[in-house]
Structures are given as C-alpha cells and as structure tokens.
Design an enzyme around this catalytic site. Sequence first.
Site, PDB file in Angstrom:
ATOM      1  N   GLY A  84       0.835  -1.213   0.000  1.00  0.00           N
ATOM      2  CA  GLY A  84       0.000   0.000   0.000  1.00  0.00           C
ATOM      3  C   GLY A  84       0.861   1.251   0.000  1.00  0.00           C
ATOM      4  O   GLY A  84       0.465   2.289   0.531  1.00  0.00           O
ATOM      5  N   ARG A  98       0.274   5.593  -1.800  1.00  0.00           N
ATOM      6  CA  ARG A  98      -0.243   6.899  -1.347  1.00  0.00           C
ATOM      7  C   ARG A  98      -0.398   6.893   0.179  1.00  0.00           C
ATOM      8  O   ARG A  98      -0.208   5.867   0.831  1.00  0.00           O
ATOM      9  CB  ARG A  98      -1.563   7.219  -2.029  1.00  0.00           C
ATOM     10  CG  ARG A  98      -2.714   6.372  -1.547  1.00  0.00           C
ATOM     11  CD  ARG A  98      -4.053   6.882  -2.096  1.00  0.00           C
ATOM     12  NE  ARG A  98      -5.114   6.244  -1.355  1.00  0.00           N
ATOM     13  CZ  ARG A  98      -6.260   5.831  -1.894  1.00  0.00           C
ATOM     14  NH1 ARG A  98      -6.474   6.004  -3.179  1.00  0.00           N
ATOM     15  NH2 ARG A  98      -7.178   5.273  -1.140  1.00  0.00           N
ATOM     16  N   VAL A 149      -2.532  -7.718  -2.201  1.00  0.00           N
ATOM     17  CA  VAL A 149      -2.181  -8.577  -1.049  1.00  0.00           C
ATOM     18  C   VAL A 149      -3.204  -9.692  -0.820  1.00  0.00           C
ATOM     19  O   VAL A 149      -2.972 -10.571   0.015  1.00  0.00           O
ATOM     20  CB  VAL A 149      -1.976  -7.756   0.250  1.00  0.00           C
ATOM     21  CG1 VAL A 149      -0.811  -6.781   0.105  1.00  0.00           C
ATOM     22  CG2 VAL A 149      -3.250  -7.043   0.686  1.00  0.00           C
ATOM     23  N   ASN A 197       1.119  -2.416   5.371  1.00  0.00           N
ATOM     24  CA  ASN A 197       0.360  -1.161   5.495  1.00  0.00           C
ATOM     25  C   ASN A 197      -0.931  -1.155   4.670  1.00  0.00           C
ATOM     26  O   ASN A 197      -1.856  -0.397   4.986  1.00  0.00           O
ATOM     27  CB  ASN A 197       1.270   0.006   5.065  1.00  0.00           C
ATOM     28  CG  ASN A 197       0.509   1.280   4.791  1.00  0.00           C
ATOM     29  OD1 ASN A 197       0.149   2.019   5.705  1.00  0.00           O
ATOM     30  ND2 ASN A 197       0.230   1.545   3.514  1.00  0.00           N
ATOM     31  N   SER A 220      -4.420  -0.020  14.059  1.00  0.00           N
ATOM     32  CA  SER A 220      -5.215   1.200  14.201  1.00  0.00           C
ATOM     33  C   SER A 220      -5.694   1.330  15.639  1.00  0.00           C
ATOM     34  O   SER A 220      -5.915   0.324  16.325  1.00  0.00           O
ATOM     35  CB  SER A 220      -6.440   1.150  13.286  1.00  0.00           C
ATOM     36  OG  SER A 220      -7.315   2.218  13.592  1.00  0.00           O
ATOM     37  N   TYR A 260     -13.585  -3.616  10.193  1.00  0.00           N
ATOM     38  CA  TYR A 260     -12.272  -2.952  10.252  1.00  0.00           C
ATOM     39  C   TYR A 260     -11.623  -3.135  11.628  1.00  0.00           C
ATOM     40  O   TYR A 260     -10.446  -3.459  11.730  1.00  0.00           O
ATOM     41  CB  TYR A 260     -12.464  -1.468   9.918  1.00  0.00           C
ATOM     42  CG  TYR A 260     -11.202  -0.656   9.831  1.00  0.00           C
ATOM     43  CD1 TYR A 260     -10.386  -0.715   8.698  1.00  0.00           C
ATOM     44  CD2 TYR A 260     -10.818   0.194  10.873  1.00  0.00           C
ATOM     45  CE1 TYR A 260      -9.234   0.052   8.612  1.00  0.00           C
ATOM     46  CE2 TYR A 260      -9.669   0.959  10.787  1.00  0.00           C
ATOM     47  CZ  TYR A 260      -8.873   0.888   9.651  1.00  0.00           C
ATOM     48  OH  TYR A 260      -7.731   1.648   9.569  1.00  0.00           O
ATOM     49  N   ALA A 314     -12.219  -5.495  13.765  1.00  0.00           N
ATOM     50  CA  ALA A 314     -11.833  -6.903  13.910  1.00  0.00           C
ATOM     51  C   ALA A 314     -10.526  -7.175  13.169  1.00  0.00           C
ATOM     52  O   ALA A 314      -9.644  -7.880  13.678  1.00  0.00           O
ATOM     53  CB  ALA A 314     -12.948  -7.806  13.383  1.00  0.00           C
ATOM     54  N   LYS A 341      -8.101  -5.067  12.523  1.00  0.00           N
ATOM     55  CA  LYS A 341      -6.962  -4.411  13.170  1.00  0.00           C
ATOM     56  C   LYS A 341      -6.663  -5.029  14.541  1.00  0.00           C
ATOM     57  O   LYS A 341      -5.503  -5.137  14.935  1.00  0.00           O
ATOM     58  CB  LYS A 341      -7.215  -2.901  13.286  1.00  0.00           C
ATOM     59  CG  LYS A 341      -7.329  -2.196  11.933  1.00  0.00           C
ATOM     60  CD  LYS A 341      -6.058  -2.336  11.089  1.00  0.00           C
ATOM     61  CE  LYS A 341      -6.103  -1.485   9.839  1.00  0.00           C
ATOM     62  NZ  LYS A 341      -4.847  -1.585   9.048  1.00  0.00           N
ATOM     63  N   ILE A 347      -5.545   9.961  11.333  1.00  0.00           N
ATOM     64  CA  ILE A 347      -4.482  10.581  10.555  1.00  0.00           C
ATOM     65  C   ILE A 347      -5.110  11.219   9.315  1.00  0.00           C
ATOM     66  O   ILE A 347      -5.976  10.612   8.680  1.00  0.00           O
ATOM     67  CB  ILE A 347      -3.446   9.505  10.116  1.00  0.00           C
ATOM     68  CG1 ILE A 347      -2.950   8.675  11.321  1.00  0.00           C
ATOM     69  CG2 ILE A 347      -2.288  10.131   9.346  1.00  0.00           C
ATOM     70  CD1 ILE A 347      -2.206   9.444  12.388  1.00  0.00           C
TER      71      ILE A 347
END
Length: 245
Positions: free
Chosen positions: A11, A14, A62, A88, A140, A153, A155, A157, A186
């Site tokens: 990733g 960007r 990935v 990432n 995260s 999300y 779960a 992380k 961020i």
Amino acid sequence: MSEQRVAVVTGGGRGIGKAIVEALAQQGYAVVIADLDEAAVKAVAAEIESKGTPALGVVANVTVQGDVDGMMKAAVDRFGRIDVLVNNAGVTRDGLLMRMDDDAWDMVIDINLKGAFRCTRAVSKIMGKQRVGRIINIASIVGQMGNAGQANYCASKGGLIGMTKSNARELAKRNITVNAVAPGFIATDMTDALPEKVREELAAQIPMERLGSSEDVAAAVVYLASESAAYVTGQVLAVNGGMYM
Ligand code: NAI
C-alpha cells in the site's frame, strides 16, 4: 547486515504507506513499493529514484498469494534481501452491524488481516534464512478501542495486533522482530472521506486537538525498523495524540 538495507511497503502508493516509503528511503533503505495502483507505484518509485535512492515499484494485490510471492521475489531478485516488511495496505468498508453484509466483512478481513498474514508468511522464509528482519504491521487505534460502524475494520486491526504478538513469539529466535504501529486518526484520503462534522468531533476527542500526519506514523516505523529497536518485539506503538492510552 549488508550495507544496503531493503524495505518492502505494501500500500506504498499513497497516504501513510507513501510517507513510510519516503521516510525509509531518507534513512538509506532501498524501497519496494507494492500497491494495487499501477500509476501510483510508478510515480512513487520514480520520485524516490530521482532523489538517488534505489526503488522498485511492484503492482501487487495482497489478497492474491501469487502477487505476494511475486512481490517478494522481485525484491530479492533486484536487491538480494529483505530487511523490513511494512504491512500497510488497508481499506475500510464501514456500515452499522445490522446492515453489514458478508462481502463487506470478508473484503476488509481479506485485505487488512489475511493480506498481512500472506505477506508475513512469505517474507518469514526469506528473513528466516537471513537470520535478521523487521516486520511492522500498521494496525489502528480502533483495533484497540473499537468504533461504531466498523465491526469489520476493528476486527481486522485487533486481529492484526494478536497476530503481531504471536508472530513475534515465533520469530524471535531467528532475530526477526514483529511490532505494530497503531495510528489514531491521521489526515489522509481515508479520513478525508469522513464528513467535516465527524472530523471535528474526532479532533475534539484528541488531547493534542488535531489529527495526526502520515509523517507522524512514518517516524514510528523508522524507529521500529532501526537498530535502536533491536530488543523491541511484540509491541504496539500508539501514534494517536493521546486519544487512547
Ligand atoms: P489510503 O486509502 O490512503 O491508502 C491505502 C493504499 O493501500 C492505497 O494506495 C491502496 O491502493 C492500497 N491498497 C488497498 N488495497 C490493496 C490491496 N488489496 N493490495 C495492495 N494494496 C492495496 O489509506 P491510509 O490512510 O494511507 O492507510 C494506510 C494504513 O493505515 C491502512 O492499513 C489503514 O487501515 C491504516 N490506518 C489509517 C488511519 C487513518 O486515519 N488514515 C488510522 C489508522 C490506521
């Protein structure tokens, strides 16, 4: 360790991944930028090379084991080794629990969690032979504290944090450290997608009263990749402006 250290960043096209690529390149690492987005991969690799640091762009998903193996092979063919892997690549597909469909669940887990598993499994064979390596997982804050509307999300992380600790225990004897960085909120394309009101409400919950920057996260990755962090493994380094402690 050879003079030219090599880092692979998934990733890396960007956002936070790109900032990590730039920070590692600045530290003298040759960098492999792996991303779905072909144009971004080429642009970031060209930008890094123009500053005099070797860089290789690889188009890779990935969720596809063949792509993951190809990414590691391309890195070793070009640079001879892999010192650092940064997992990432990540996505969100938010929705309230009662309305979240299986596709939204499966997709986020497949990219964020199983993607990191696939990359770690592949690189551990290479790092295991080298008897040295650093694996850094971008988790995260919401994997630590939860967030309404992000069951999939959170779960993924939270799972990544568990996997970080398990892999750290398993790989320590080969001198491979495995750590996670848990960013808070961020400012990137991911958070730009949130409504202004939500971003303001978020900032109000952060003791430092602002969203973080991609560079804040990249600095934590640089530390965990460095010689100074040789005895740090299985840890979660929070970069969140004090939002969760
Ligand atoms: P972003 O959406 O700006 O960039 C993600 C990059 O990953 C993109 O270049 C995209 O093409 C790539 N990607 C997506 N799916 C992929 C796949 N299947 N295979 C390969 N590459 C893929 O996201 P951002 O904000 O830079 O996030 C980076 C990481 O940091 C993610 O893991 C995210 O979950 C995590 N994070 C972000 C936070 C934020 O506030 N922005 C906070 C905490 C964690």
